[in-house]
Design a protein around this motif. Structure first.
Motif, PDB file in Angstrom:
ATOM      1  N   ALA A 144       0.833  -1.212   0.000  1.00 53.70           N
ATOM      2  CA  ALA A 144       0.000   0.000   0.000  1.00 53.70           C
ATOM      3  C   ALA A 144       0.861   1.252   0.000  1.00 53.70           C
ATOM      4  CB  ALA A 144      -0.930  -0.013   1.220  1.00 53.70           C
ATOM      5  N   ILE A 161       2.346   1.690  -3.458  1.00 48.53           N
ATOM      6  CA  ILE A 161       1.390   2.248  -4.419  1.00 48.53           C
ATOM      7  C   ILE A 161       1.289   3.755  -4.242  1.00 48.53           C
ATOM      8  CG2 ILE A 161      -1.058   2.316  -5.046  1.00 48.53           C
ATOM      9  CD1 ILE A 161      -1.159  -0.686  -4.453  1.00 48.53           C
ATOM     10  N   ILE A 190      -7.943   1.262  -2.032  1.00 47.23           N
ATOM     11  CA  ILE A 190      -6.645   0.670  -2.368  1.00 47.23           C
ATOM     12  C   ILE A 190      -6.103  -0.139  -1.198  1.00 47.23           C
ATOM     13  CG2 ILE A 190      -4.221   1.205  -2.897  1.00 47.23           C
ATOM     14  CD1 ILE A 190      -5.260   3.635  -4.467  1.00 47.23           C
ATOM     15  N   LEU A 231      -3.312   8.112   1.096  1.00 48.35           N
ATOM     16  CA  LEU A 231      -2.877   6.737   1.338  1.00 48.35           C
ATOM     17  C   LEU A 231      -1.548   6.715   2.079  1.00 48.35           C
ATOM     18  CD1 LEU A 231      -3.285   3.710   0.893  1.00 48.35           C
ATOM     19  CD2 LEU A 231      -2.222   3.956  -1.365  1.00 48.35           C
ATOM     20  N   SER A 253      -2.800   9.337  -3.586  1.00 47.95           N
ATOM     21  CA  SER A 253      -1.482   8.990  -3.041  1.00 47.95           C
ATOM     22  C   SER A 253      -1.209   9.632  -1.693  1.00 47.95           C
ATOM     23  CB  SER A 253      -0.386   9.372  -4.040  1.00 47.95           C
ATOM     24  OG  SER A 253      -0.340  10.775  -4.244  1.00 47.95           O
ATOM     25  N   CYS A 267      -5.124  -4.145  -1.058  1.00 40.55           N
ATOM     26  CA  CYS A 267      -3.797  -4.627  -0.646  1.00 40.55           C
ATOM     27  C   CYS A 267      -3.913  -5.660   0.471  1.00 40.55           C
ATOM     28  CB  CYS A 267      -2.926  -3.458  -0.199  1.00 40.55           C
ATOM     29  SG  CYS A 267      -2.429  -2.340  -1.521  1.00 40.55           S
TER      30      CYS A 267
END
Length: 367
Positions: free
Chosen positions: A21, A24, A287, A62, A59, A291
């Motif tokens: 994660a 990413i 996301i 996260l 992004s 994951c």
């Protein structure tokens, strides 16, 4: 149950899904930084803004969520033990290391663009960079969060659930109504300011707290397949609710296409506003759920991304140096390439970054 303190059983092995994660998040950052750092958003075609550049908006949220998760998984169980002072010192020293690289990369970022006076001002917190500023947030957070983690550890569940909402409301109120004695950099560091591209410590703290709560869930439920599925479904459901909330909110004032374009252009990112945060956090949770669902198998299939996530600082250093020192300064590559070409450069940087991290590890093992 609402009076329960954190339940933190130890994990038997490293959770590679967390590295995936984080990887990413950094991979999306690399794509975004390559495009904005070598071409500029004003030159991106419509099909590049939506959907490609739009997806990179997941992004930052996260990355901050995974920061909180990692704190919970690796450090929160050690609070109150004889090993905690050593762990706390390790976090603080890591903060100082990140602070050094934040300032060094500030010079790297600004050198091709700004005069010496502006670079010095940024080093002295009189102004701020753009592309490396999230590293500044990370550095400051590591210097003070270790001292308050024991307080979080002692809090009952109801207060851990309420506190992120309360801190978020306080941050919004301070940003809108308190002027911090006219000291703009202080306001920018704490709650963000419209004239500075910063990640406020209070403004983004709710995301760190949400990460701590998710990290507690990972410690309790990730080890068993049945409970892991429930954790994944909970995260996916929360992400879907936030994304649906984004749609419902924006359709009251504009069209869906216009709302997506506004998010892609960073509208409402600094200081954070509801539409942008609903979209960004909702996507980040989705996301994260994927994951955790994929677990170690997904981490193995996407090994370059996982490698990047396992050493986030080195990945950040490498891609910033390549983009701004190598390409923009030395090769004078500012607006030289078309959008598909800079997008290709960004995509190529992802495996190159993973290869650099793997090489450094190989070199250290043999030196």
């Amino acid at each position: 149950m609402l009076a329960q303190r954190p339940v933190l059983p130890p994990l038997r092995a490293r959770v590679e899904a967390i590295d995936l994660a984080r990887g990413i998040a950094i991979a999306l950052m690399i794509l975004s930084h390559a495009v904005s750092g070598l071409l500029g958003l004003s030159e991106v075609p419509d099909w590049g803004m939506v959907p490609i550049h739009l997806l990179t908006k997941f992004s930052s949220s996260l990355f901050i969520l995974v920061f909180g998760i990692a704190l919970a998984v690796a450090f929160l169980p050690k609070v109150g033990t004889s090993d905690w002072p050593r762990r706390r010192l390790k976090l603080v020293l890591r903060g100082l290391e990140v602070m050094f690289w934040y300032k060094a990369l500030t010079v790297v970022e600004m050198l091709p663009i700004f005069p010496r006076e502006d670079i010095v001002a940024a080093l002295l917190y009189q102004r701020f960079p753009i592309w490396v500023e999230i590293l500044g947030f990370y550095a400051l957070a590591l210097l003070w969060l270790p001292w308050v983690l024991p307080l979080w550890y002692r809090m009952p569940l109801w207060s851990r659930l309420v506190l992120p909402v309360a801190v978020g409301a306080l941050s919004v109120a301070l940003e809108r109504h308190f002027h911090f004695w006219g000291i703009e950099p202080l306001k920018a560091i704490l709650v963000e300011d419209a004239d500075h591209y910063t990640w406020g410590q209070l403004a983004r703290l709710p995301l760190v707290m949400l990460g701590l709560l998710i990290g507690e869930g990972v410690l309790r439920w990730y080890g068993d397949a049945a409970t892991r599925r429930r954790l994944v479904l909970g995260l996916a459901g929360a992400g879907a609710i936030l994304l649906a909330g984004f749609v419902a909110l924006v359709l009251t004032t504009t069209t869906f296409d216009e709302a997506l374009t506004a998010v892609a252009w960073n509208a409402g990112k600094h200081p954070p506003e509801a539409p942008f945060m609903l979209f960004s956090v909702g996507g980040a949770l989705a996301i994260l759920a994927l994951c955790l669902l994929g677990g170690g198998r997904a981490a193995a299939w996407l090994r370059p991304i996982t490698v990047i996530g396992s050493d986030a600082l080195r990945a950040f250093i490498f891609h910033i140096v390549v983009i701004f020192l190598g390409l923009r300064l030395l090769m004078e590559a500012w607006q030289v390439y078309s959008y598909p070409q800079v997008l290709g450069i960004g995509m190529a940087l992802i495996p190159l970054t993973a290869g650099w991290i793997a090489f450094i590890r190989w070199f250290r093992e043999r030196s």
